[in-house]
Write an enzyme that holds these catalytic residues in place. Structure first.
Site, PDB file in Angstrom:
ATOM      1  N   THR A  61      30.128  27.716  34.888  1.00 15.25           N
ATOM      2  CA  THR A  61      31.363  27.828  35.678  1.00 15.25           C
ATOM      3  C   THR A  61      31.182  27.095  37.007  1.00 15.25           C
ATOM      4  OG1 THR A  61      32.711  29.370  36.971  1.00 15.25           O
ATOM      5  CG2 THR A  61      30.512  30.106  36.458  1.00 15.25           C
ATOM      6  N   ASP A  62      32.293  26.712  37.616  1.00 10.81           N
ATOM      7  CA  ASP A  62      32.191  26.078  38.948  1.00 10.81           C
ATOM      8  C   ASP A  62      31.735  27.096  39.997  1.00 10.81           C
ATOM      9  OD1 ASP A  62      34.543  27.612  39.051  1.00 10.81           O
ATOM     10  OD2 ASP A  62      35.706  26.075  40.091  1.00 10.81           O
ATOM     11  N   GLU A  63      31.839  28.402  39.672  1.00 10.25           N
ATOM     12  CA  GLU A  63      31.509  29.413  40.677  1.00 10.25           C
ATOM     13  C   GLU A  63      30.021  29.437  40.997  1.00 10.25           C
ATOM     14  OE1 GLU A  63      33.682  33.080  40.456  1.00 10.25           O
ATOM     15  OE2 GLU A  63      35.287  32.129  39.306  1.00 10.25           O
ATOM     16  N   TYR A  85      28.949  38.095  39.417  1.00  8.54           N
ATOM     17  CA  TYR A  85      29.333  37.250  38.266  1.00  8.54           C
ATOM     18  C   TYR A  85      28.743  35.852  38.428  1.00  8.54           C
ATOM     19  CZ  TYR A  85      32.212  33.908  35.644  1.00  8.54           C
ATOM     20  OH  TYR A  85      32.628  32.869  34.835  1.00  8.54           O
ATOM     21  N   LYS A 104      25.890  33.914  36.171  1.00 10.23           N
ATOM     22  CA  LYS A 104      26.171  32.639  35.489  1.00 10.23           C
ATOM     23  C   LYS A 104      25.207  31.549  35.989  1.00 10.23           C
ATOM     24  CE  LYS A 104      29.111  31.713  32.952  1.00 10.23           C
ATOM     25  NZ  LYS A 104      29.200  31.763  31.461  1.00 10.23           N
TER      26      LYS A 104
HETATM   27  P1  NAD Z   1      36.769  36.366  28.193  1.00 15.88           P
HETATM   28  O1  NAD Z   1      36.344  37.468  29.105  1.00 15.88           O
HETATM   29  O2  NAD Z   1      38.210  36.193  27.854  1.00 15.88           O
HETATM   30  O3  NAD Z   1      35.972  36.468  26.818  1.00 15.88           O
HETATM   31  C1  NAD Z   1      34.605  36.752  26.742  1.00 15.88           C
HETATM   32  C2  NAD Z   1      34.261  36.977  25.279  1.00 15.88           C
HETATM   33  O4  NAD Z   1      32.849  37.221  25.171  1.00 15.88           O
HETATM   34  C3  NAD Z   1      34.979  38.193  24.669  1.00 15.88           C
HETATM   35  O5  NAD Z   1      35.490  37.866  23.401  1.00 15.88           O
HETATM   36  C4  NAD Z   1      33.878  39.240  24.577  1.00 15.88           C
HETATM   37  O6  NAD Z   1      34.079  40.157  23.528  1.00 15.88           O
HETATM   38  C5  NAD Z   1      32.661  38.367  24.344  1.00 15.88           C
HETATM   39  N1  NAD Z   1      31.402  39.025  24.777  1.00 15.88           N
HETATM   40  C6  NAD Z   1      31.168  39.643  25.972  1.00 15.88           C
HETATM   41  N2  NAD Z   1      29.928  40.157  25.982  1.00 15.88           N
HETATM   42  C7  NAD Z   1      29.381  39.858  24.774  1.00 15.88           C
HETATM   43  C8  NAD Z   1      28.105  40.098  24.195  1.00 15.88           C
HETATM   44  N3  NAD Z   1      27.161  40.794  24.843  1.00 15.88           N
HETATM   45  N4  NAD Z   1      27.854  39.619  22.957  1.00 15.88           N
HETATM   46  C9  NAD Z   1      28.804  38.928  22.282  1.00 15.88           C
HETATM   47  N5  NAD Z   1      30.042  38.686  22.779  1.00 15.88           N
HETATM   48  C10 NAD Z   1      30.307  39.134  24.011  1.00 15.88           C
HETATM   49  O7  NAD Z   1      36.167  35.051  28.864  1.00 15.88           O
HETATM   50  P2  NAD Z   1      36.788  33.580  29.047  1.00 15.88           P
HETATM   51  O8  NAD Z   1      37.652  33.573  30.236  1.00 15.88           O
HETATM   52  O9  NAD Z   1      37.285  33.090  27.743  1.00 15.88           O
HETATM   53  O10 NAD Z   1      35.456  32.788  29.444  1.00 15.88           O
HETATM   54  C11 NAD Z   1      34.619  32.215  28.433  1.00 15.88           C
HETATM   55  C12 NAD Z   1      33.447  31.510  29.103  1.00 15.88           C
HETATM   56  O11 NAD Z   1      33.936  30.514  30.016  1.00 15.88           O
HETATM   57  C13 NAD Z   1      32.556  32.436  29.930  1.00 15.88           C
HETATM   58  O12 NAD Z   1      31.222  32.040  29.754  1.00 15.88           O
HETATM   59  C14 NAD Z   1      33.007  32.193  31.359  1.00 15.88           C
HETATM   60  O13 NAD Z   1      31.964  32.449  32.277  1.00 15.88           O
HETATM   61  C15 NAD Z   1      33.377  30.719  31.297  1.00 15.88           C
HETATM   62  N6  NAD Z   1      34.389  30.285  32.282  1.00 15.88           N
HETATM   63  C16 NAD Z   1      35.597  30.941  32.354  1.00 15.88           C
HETATM   64  C17 NAD Z   1      36.557  30.475  33.262  1.00 15.88           C
HETATM   65  C18 NAD Z   1      37.896  31.157  33.384  1.00 15.88           C
HETATM   66  O14 NAD Z   1      38.668  30.812  34.296  1.00 15.88           O
HETATM   67  N7  NAD Z   1      38.273  32.073  32.516  1.00 15.88           N
HETATM   68  C19 NAD Z   1      36.275  29.382  34.080  1.00 15.88           C
HETATM   69  C20 NAD Z   1      35.033  28.756  33.974  1.00 15.88           C
HETATM   70  C21 NAD Z   1      34.094  29.211  33.056  1.00 15.88           C
HETATM   71  P1  TYD Z   2      40.583  35.318  39.477  1.00 14.14           P
HETATM   72  O1  TYD Z   2      41.619  34.892  38.516  1.00 14.14           O
HETATM   73  O2  TYD Z   2      40.050  36.707  39.400  1.00 14.14           O
HETATM   74  O3  TYD Z   2      39.413  34.251  39.373  1.00 14.14           O
HETATM   75  P2  TYD Z   2      38.140  33.984  40.363  1.00 14.14           P
HETATM   76  O4  TYD Z   2      37.960  35.144  41.223  1.00 14.14           O
HETATM   77  O5  TYD Z   2      37.038  33.855  39.372  1.00 14.14           O
HETATM   78  O6  TYD Z   2      38.446  32.744  41.103  1.00 14.14           O
HETATM   79  O7  TYD Z   2      41.151  35.127  40.946  1.00 14.14           O
HETATM   80  C1  TYD Z   2      41.696  33.889  41.375  1.00 14.14           C
HETATM   81  C2  TYD Z   2      42.019  34.020  42.844  1.00 14.14           C
HETATM   82  O8  TYD Z   2      43.047  34.985  42.995  1.00 14.14           O
HETATM   83  C3  TYD Z   2      40.850  34.520  43.677  1.00 14.14           C
HETATM   84  O9  TYD Z   2      40.876  33.883  44.954  1.00 14.14           O
HETATM   85  C4  TYD Z   2      41.141  36.000  43.839  1.00 14.14           C
HETATM   86  C5  TYD Z   2      42.658  36.055  43.857  1.00 14.14           C
HETATM   87  N1  TYD Z   2      43.258  37.311  43.332  1.00 14.14           N
HETATM   88  C6  TYD Z   2      44.141  38.048  44.138  1.00 14.14           C
HETATM   89  O10 TYD Z   2      44.458  37.662  45.276  1.00 14.14           O
HETATM   90  N2  TYD Z   2      44.659  39.217  43.642  1.00 14.14           N
HETATM   91  C7  TYD Z   2      44.324  39.682  42.407  1.00 14.14           C
HETATM   92  O11 TYD Z   2      44.814  40.781  42.014  1.00 14.14           O
HETATM   93  C8  TYD Z   2      43.441  38.913  41.588  1.00 14.14           C
HETATM   94  C9  TYD Z   2      43.050  39.395  40.220  1.00 14.14           C
HETATM   95  C10 TYD Z   2      42.932  37.730  42.100  1.00 14.14           C
END
Ligand code: NAD
Ligand code: TYD
Length: 358
Positions: free
Chosen positions: A148-150, A172, A176
């Site tokens: 992730t970019d985080e 988190y 990561k």
């Molecule tokens: P999500 O939370 O929607 O899904 C996570 C999935 O992983 C779920 O299906 C869950 O059941 C499964 N999982 C969790 N723990 C597990 C375990 N111990 N064993 C097997 N399966 C398990 O997540 P997402 O938003 O689809 O993110 C997917 C990936 O992309 C993650 O690695 C996340 O860090 C990365 N990512 C997400 C974002 C975002 O904005 N959502 C951005 C950058 C990177």
């Molecule tokens: P989020 O979608 O949780 O992603 P991340 O924290 O990983 O960037 O949040 C996006 C942005 O929105 C972040 O700056 C936190 C803010 N946010 C709120 O202001 N209120 C909320 O209820 C949530 C869930 C997020």
């Protein structure tokens, strides 16, 4: 399904994993976390755009839902295994005969990592270790690690390149970063063919209603206040999920082993702007905006330099406002997807109650 799987396993064992598949046998791509948001979009994309057999391994935590994979059910190239990436035995079984791995499985919500960090450490760090270790034993051809970019932390001006130091700020992001560095170490130490993706904040249909865009959308649909942390001027660079999974598919095919790649949509927006757009799309009043105490350790701005992946031929295709409208309207038209989470998942209600009343 099982006899077919075992046949494949036997054949793979005979020929040695990862090389010289017979022409008529599809390579197996293992997708961990494939029942979650981005993972499920990736599964559908790969079934459509490759001839791989796609095997999902997912623990179905609160964020994983089998119905996210409904379109794939019945496809002879789709397999689902219910299991945990923290279990070595499970991962060994899941990786039988596998050539390619895309590792999404993780705990993913920053706010939850502040309340309950344990699962972030065990799944994101230790689970990734198990995945890398088994992949090394099995000799997979490519291991795409979704970071992730985080991991970079926040930046006031300019943008992070792939060479920027990792300075994570939330449990988190730190877990990561641990996984990202382990993936790099497995390349450098053992020659495991790892490629690391570092994508920015992603949005689209089927995202669990706890992150900003889906949470605010379902709140607005119910005429509930939208809780903006602090002054709402924090910036995220938004990436549409369809653009995201195209980038990952490209990296799986053409990414250079041992390298990391930033992925972002180039859509920097303040949170309050995003909140206002959601209200406009749903024709709801701005009086629903509510300022609440800021998140501890809140990163103010994320921004990525994406020249490296663009040089491979990728660019985002969907304008932010169009993709946001499509996403918000998807939630408006699919209450059957999100209402059961709000009404039936006691765990969801407990988290929302605990977090927003803190
Ligand atoms: P999500 O939370 O929607 O899904 C996570 C999935 O992983 C779920 O299906 C869950 O059941 C499964 N999982 C969790 N723990 C597990 C375990 N111990 N064993 C097997 N399966 C398990 O997540 P997402 O938003 O689809 O993110 C997917 C990936 O992309 C993650 O690695 C996340 O860090 C990365 N990512 C997400 C974002 C975002 O904005 N959502 C951005 C950058 C990177
Ligand atoms: P989020 O979608 O949780 O992603 P991340 O924290 O990983 O960037 O949040 C996006 C942005 O929105 C972040 O700056 C936190 C803010 N946010 C709120 O202001 N209120 C909320 O209820 C949530 C869930 C997020």
């Amino acid at each position: 399904m099982l006899p077919y799987l075992f046949q494949q396993q036997l054949l793979c064992q005979k020929r040695g994993a990862g090389v010289g598949y017979p022409q008529n046998m599809a390579k197996i791509l293992l997708v961990t976390g494939g029942a979650g948001f981005i993972g499920s979009h990736f599964v559908h994309y790969m079934l459509q755009h490759s001839d791989y057999t796609v095997r999902v391994l997912d623990a179905l935590t609160y964020a994983g839902r089998r119905e996210n994979l409904q379109e794939a059910e019945g496809n002879p190239r789709f397999e689902f295994l219910h299991g945990d990436v923290r279990s070595r035995e499970t991962v060994e079984q899941a990786m039988e005969g596998v050539s390619l791995v895309a590792h999404f499985a993780a705990e993913t919500h920053v706010d939850r990592s502040i309340l309950y960090p344990d699962a972030f450490i065990t799944t994101d760090v230790y689970g990734t270790f198990v995945m890398l270790e088994v992949a090394r034993q099995k000799g997979v051809e490519r291991f795409l690690h979704i970071s992730t970019d985080e991991v970079y932390g926040d930046i006031e001006q300019g943008a992070f390149t792939e060479e920027s130091p990792l300075r994570p700020n939330s449990p988190y992001a730190a877990s990561k970063a641990g996984a990202d560095l382990l993936a790099r170490a497995y390349y450098r130490t053992y020659g495991l063919p790892v490629i690391i993706a570092r994508p920015s904040n992603t949005f689209g249909p089927r995202q669990y209603p706890e992150k900003l865009i889906p949470f605010f959308t379902v709140r607005a649909l119910q005429d509930e206040p939208l809780p903006l942390y602090g002054d709402g001027t924090q910036v995220r660079d938004w990436l549409y999920v369809e653009d995201h999974v195209r980038a990952l598919a490209l990296l799986l095919e053409r990414g250079q082993v041992g390298e990391a790649y930033n992925i972002a949509g180039g859509n920097e927006r303040q949170n309050r702007e995003v909140a206002r757009l959601i209200l406009q799309i749903l024709q709801k009043p701005e009086s629903l905006l509510q300022s609440v105490p800021d998140r501890p350790g809140h990163d103010r701005r994320y921004a990525l330099d994406t020249r490296k992946i663009r040089a491979l031929g990728w660019q985002p295709q969907t304008p932010f406002e169009d993709a946001l409208r499509e996403t918000v309207l998807w939630y408006a038209h699919h209450p059957e997807w999100w209402e059961p989470i709000l009404k039936e998942q006691a765990e969801y209600r407990a988290f929302i109650q605990q977090w927003y009343s803190r």
